[in-house]
Write an enzyme that holds these catalytic residues in place. Structure first.
Site, PDB file in Angstrom:
ATOM      1  N   LYS A 184     -35.929   0.974  -6.879  1.00 47.42           N
ATOM      2  CA  LYS A 184     -37.306   0.752  -6.443  1.00 47.42           C
ATOM      3  C   LYS A 184     -38.264   1.357  -7.473  1.00 47.42           C
ATOM      4  O   LYS A 184     -38.392   2.571  -7.583  1.00 47.42           O
ATOM      5  CB  LYS A 184     -37.588   1.406  -5.089  1.00 47.42           C
ATOM      6  N   GLU A 259     -35.269  14.624  -9.666  1.00 43.07           N
ATOM      7  CA  GLU A 259     -35.967  15.004 -10.905  1.00 43.07           C
ATOM      8  C   GLU A 259     -37.438  15.099 -10.543  1.00 43.07           C
ATOM      9  O   GLU A 259     -38.091  14.084 -10.333  1.00 43.07           O
ATOM     10  CB  GLU A 259     -35.777  13.928 -11.978  1.00 43.07           C
ATOM     11  N   CYS A 293     -43.805  14.785 -16.722  1.00 49.46           N
ATOM     12  CA  CYS A 293     -43.284  15.879 -15.890  1.00 49.46           C
ATOM     13  C   CYS A 293     -43.034  17.126 -16.724  1.00 49.46           C
ATOM     14  O   CYS A 293     -43.189  18.244 -16.244  1.00 49.46           O
ATOM     15  CB  CYS A 293     -42.002  15.439 -15.210  1.00 49.46           C
ATOM     16  N   GLU A 394     -49.165  21.341 -10.473  1.00 48.02           N
ATOM     17  CA  GLU A 394     -48.998  20.248 -11.434  1.00 48.02           C
ATOM     18  C   GLU A 394     -50.196  19.308 -11.336  1.00 48.02           C
ATOM     19  O   GLU A 394     -50.448  18.729 -10.274  1.00 48.02           O
ATOM     20  CB  GLU A 394     -47.701  19.482 -11.142  1.00 48.02           C
TER      21      GLU A 394
HETATM   22  P1  NAD Z   1     -44.304  10.091  -6.199  1.00 49.88           P
HETATM   23  O1  NAD Z   1     -43.408  11.143  -5.689  1.00 49.88           O
HETATM   24  O2  NAD Z   1     -45.584   9.854  -5.536  1.00 49.88           O
HETATM   25  O3  NAD Z   1     -43.555   8.667  -6.197  1.00 49.88           O
HETATM   26  C1  NAD Z   1     -42.336   8.455  -6.863  1.00 49.88           C
HETATM   27  C2  NAD Z   1     -41.622   7.281  -6.227  1.00 49.88           C
HETATM   28  O4  NAD Z   1     -41.292   7.622  -4.888  1.00 49.88           O
HETATM   29  C3  NAD Z   1     -42.440   6.013  -6.140  1.00 49.88           C
HETATM   30  O5  NAD Z   1     -41.610   4.919  -6.391  1.00 49.88           O
HETATM   31  C4  NAD Z   1     -42.929   6.004  -4.704  1.00 49.88           C
HETATM   32  O6  NAD Z   1     -43.184   4.724  -4.208  1.00 49.88           O
HETATM   33  C5  NAD Z   1     -41.731   6.616  -3.998  1.00 49.88           C
HETATM   34  N1  NAD Z   1     -42.022   7.256  -2.703  1.00 49.88           N
HETATM   35  C6  NAD Z   1     -43.179   7.815  -2.289  1.00 49.88           C
HETATM   36  N2  NAD Z   1     -43.033   8.330  -1.047  1.00 49.88           N
HETATM   37  C7  NAD Z   1     -41.758   8.093  -0.673  1.00 49.88           C
HETATM   38  C8  NAD Z   1     -40.989   8.385   0.490  1.00 49.88           C
HETATM   39  N3  NAD Z   1     -41.509   9.042   1.535  1.00 49.88           N
HETATM   40  N4  NAD Z   1     -39.704   7.998   0.537  1.00 49.88           N
HETATM   41  C9  NAD Z   1     -39.134   7.365  -0.514  1.00 49.88           C
HETATM   42  N5  NAD Z   1     -39.811   7.045  -1.641  1.00 49.88           N
HETATM   43  C10 NAD Z   1     -41.106   7.415  -1.727  1.00 49.88           C
HETATM   44  O7  NAD Z   1     -44.488  10.411  -7.745  1.00 49.88           O
HETATM   45  P2  NAD Z   1     -45.392   9.635  -8.802  1.00 49.88           P
HETATM   46  O8  NAD Z   1     -46.810   9.951  -8.518  1.00 49.88           O
HETATM   47  O9  NAD Z   1     -44.958   8.210  -8.888  1.00 49.88           O
HETATM   48  O10 NAD Z   1     -44.922  10.339 -10.148  1.00 49.88           O
HETATM   49  C11 NAD Z   1     -45.413  11.533 -10.574  1.00 49.88           C
HETATM   50  C12 NAD Z   1     -44.441  12.661 -10.285  1.00 49.88           C
HETATM   51  O11 NAD Z   1     -43.160  12.359 -10.835  1.00 49.88           O
HETATM   52  C13 NAD Z   1     -44.862  13.962 -10.935  1.00 49.88           C
HETATM   53  O12 NAD Z   1     -44.738  15.022 -10.025  1.00 49.88           O
HETATM   54  C14 NAD Z   1     -43.880  14.121 -12.087  1.00 49.88           C
HETATM   55  O13 NAD Z   1     -43.684  15.454 -12.488  1.00 49.88           O
HETATM   56  C15 NAD Z   1     -42.654  13.501 -11.534  1.00 49.88           C
HETATM   57  N6  NAD Z   1     -41.739  13.087 -12.609  1.00 49.88           N
HETATM   58  C16 NAD Z   1     -40.614  13.845 -12.832  1.00 49.88           C
HETATM   59  C17 NAD Z   1     -39.759  13.501 -13.864  1.00 49.88           C
HETATM   60  C18 NAD Z   1     -38.515  14.311 -14.149  1.00 49.88           C
HETATM   61  O14 NAD Z   1     -37.672  13.842 -14.899  1.00 49.88           O
HETATM   62  N7  NAD Z   1     -38.363  15.506 -13.596  1.00 49.88           N
HETATM   63  C19 NAD Z   1     -40.037  12.380 -14.667  1.00 49.88           C
HETATM   64  C20 NAD Z   1     -41.192  11.644 -14.403  1.00 49.88           C
HETATM   65  C21 NAD Z   1     -42.045  12.014 -13.364  1.00 49.88           C
END
Ligand code: NAD
Length: 498
Positions: A184, A259, A293, A394
């Site tokens: 997804k 992650e 991230c 963050e």
């Molecule tokens: P997010 O957590 O809002 O969303 C990530 C994904 O999860 C999206 O596809 C979203 O639709 C889905 N999602 C949201 N709520 C959900 C739920 N309740 N159940 C299942 N899926 C759900 O994050 P974002 O805003 O898309 O990305 C930014 C975040 O990602 C930042 O905190 C960043 O640090 C982190 N990130 C981490 C890494 C890593 O490797 N550690 C890499 C990239 C981004």
């Protein structure tokens, strides 16, 4: 004079991949996808719900339990992954441009991501045949060895900041291991993952082995995390969502890898190569608009060079050209969405209210080219106190917090004073000190005299609340493998216990 009418290009409606077919969402709902730099409508994509996620999970379950996939050899799976890599390389230019239009990042970064995504499929294509178990020295009348087997059906949920690369990091190791998957993408940036669908079909995976379902976290993402038919969920995204996913996964105790976010320290000692540290500090904080991230969003600077280093950064920062990521020379694009810009601007307000000293940016860039996009200037707060929210939370945007420190012990203490533990950097020409400090840092990815480079061959992941498990490298495939103990009796006589 004859004027040419503006070229009208039809807006493409994408399909997603479920059970070997390119399909629309049940009920045909679509979501508009726009360019965050211009507001231009780019495409429409299926807006799925739980029912679509359930169909994809059922297809992945069937493909794992009873399809031909379980009979494939590691060589077969490796060859399929090489075909995906070839498909990405053949379309690298258009994928990179699409990534820029959908996500906002500068073209050079998107080109790098496309090449890296192909390399990720190549790495795991090669690794597929190198998965081995152990044999143990046991009594002469028996034999014992370890089989590595795929975990099963995997739900994979990814964020919007590296859409194509995150898809590759998830799909490649899982497929190499022999799992089946439902991916997804983020609802904000699904286009390059959807462009992967025909590449995956062309490669020739059996139906249901790899599925891509677009839609929001509520519904689609939740179903992947909750479904009893899913054996493992692999998530990259925010820590709050990660916590929810870990909780949702408890229903059937599915395996979870997370992650998550970071508030990463980048430590500059007075004996660092000054020019390299200035470049490194800016790149660590502002690459990909700071939507990384592992961004070096906390700059810890030794007091002896603090003033000089901040002054040098301010002199160099105007070279960060803002604009549409496809405009030549642009080094920083817009933020991904209006809501995300609101969040980042909210933090800039908080930083000012908390008394941090705003020394760069803090606003929106001026000019017609920025009017329709979600731009924020590169922003630096100086004299940030470690207790301030801009030092602890963050922000995930182009906002750098500079914190001075007195000595090595204080640098280490400040660096580790965070609930996160994803990445950290150290700048010093004293390599002994550099390594000593790196060993003290509670972070999963560390750099000495550089920041950001990372390799498909090496593990990626965080300590503390930056998640659990590791992606990439040899570690990445382990997360998709079960371990089976096999004991064989070589003694033909009955046991004779009773
Ligand atoms: P997010 O957590 O809002 O969303 C990530 C994904 O999860 C999206 O596809 C979203 O639709 C889905 N999602 C949201 N709520 C959900 C739920 N309740 N159940 C299942 N899926 C759900 O994050 P974002 O805003 O898309 O990305 C930014 C975040 O990602 C930042 O905190 C960043 O640090 C982190 N990130 C981490 C890494 C890593 O490797 N550690 C890499 C990239 C981004």
């Amino acid at each position: 004079m004859k004027t040419l009418a503006p070229k009208k290009t039809a807006v493409k409606t994408y399909a997603m991949l479920v059970d070997g077919k390119l399909v629309q969402a049940e009920g045909g709902a679509l979501r508009d996808i726009t360019d965050p730099a211009s507001g231009e409508l780019l495409a429409r994509v299926p807006e799925s719900g739980r029912a679509d996620a359930k169909k994809a999970v059922a297809a992945a379950r069937r493909a794992f339990d009873s399809g031909p996939w379980r009979k494939t050899t590691a060589q077969d799976r490796g060859r399929l992954l090489f075909k995906v890599a070839e498909g990405i390389r053949a379309r690298a230019k258009s994928l990179a441009e699409l990534e820029v239009r959908n996500m906002g990042k500068p073209l050079a970064e998107a080109e790098y991501d496309a090449a890296d995504a192909a390399a990720c499929f190549e790495f795991y294509g090669g690794l597929a045949t190198k998965v081995h178990g152990e044999t143990m020295s046991v009594p002469a009348n028996s034999m014992s060895f370890v089989l590595r087997e795929p975990v099963g059906v995997c739900g994979q949920i990814i964020p919007w900041n590296y859409p194509l690369l995150m898809a590759a990091w998830k799909l490649a190791p899982a497929l190499a291991a022999g799992c089946t998957v439902v991916l997804k993408p983020s609802e904000l940036t699904p286009l390059t993952a959807l462009e992967l669908c025909p590449i995956l079909l062309e490669a020739g995976f059996p139906d249901g082995v790899v599925n891509v379902v677009t839609g929001p976290g509520a519904g689609v993402g939740e179903e992947l995390a909750e479904s009893p038919l899913v054996d493992k969920v692999a998530f990259t995204g925010g820590t709050v969502t990660g916590r929810r996913i870990a909780q949702a996964a408890t229903g059937n105790l599915k395996k979870v890898t997370l992650e998550l976010g970071g508030k990463n320290p980048n430590i500059v000692f007075a004996d660092a190569d000054f020019e390299a540290a200035v470049d490194g500090a800016l790149f660590a904080a502002f690459a990909n608009q700071g939507e990384v991230c592992s961004a070096g969003s906390r700059l810890l600077v030794e007091k002896k060079v603090h003033k000089e280093l901040v002054a040098a950064m301010l002199k160099k920062a105007p070279r960060i050209k803002l604009g549409h990521g496809l405009t030549p020379g642009v080094k920083m694009g817009p933020l991904v969405s209006s809501a995300h810009r609101d969040k980042v601007e909210g933090y800039i307000k908080v930083g000012k209210e908390e008394g941090a000293k705003l020394v760069l940016g803090g606003g929106r860039p001026k000019g017609a080219e920025f009017d329709k996009g979600w731009f924020v200037e590169p922003t630096i707060f100086d004299h940030v106190k470690p207790s301030m929210r801009v030092a602890r939370e963050e922000i995930f945007g182009p906002v750098l917090s500079v914190i001075p420190f007195a000595d090595e012990a204080e640098a280490v203490r400040l660096a580790n004073d965070t609930e996160y533990g994803l990445a950290a950097g150290v700048w010093t020409t004293n390599v002994t000190k550099g390594v000593r400090v790196l060993r003290e840092l509670r972070a999963g990815i560390t750099w000495l005299n550089t920041y950001h480079p990372t390799f498909n061959e090496m593990p990626w992941g965080g300590y503390k609340q930056s998640g659990y498990g590791r992606e990439l490298g040899l570690y990445g495939i382990q997360a998709y493998l079960e371990t089976k103990q096999v004991n064989i009796n070589l003694d033909e006589a009955p046991l004779g216990w009773y």
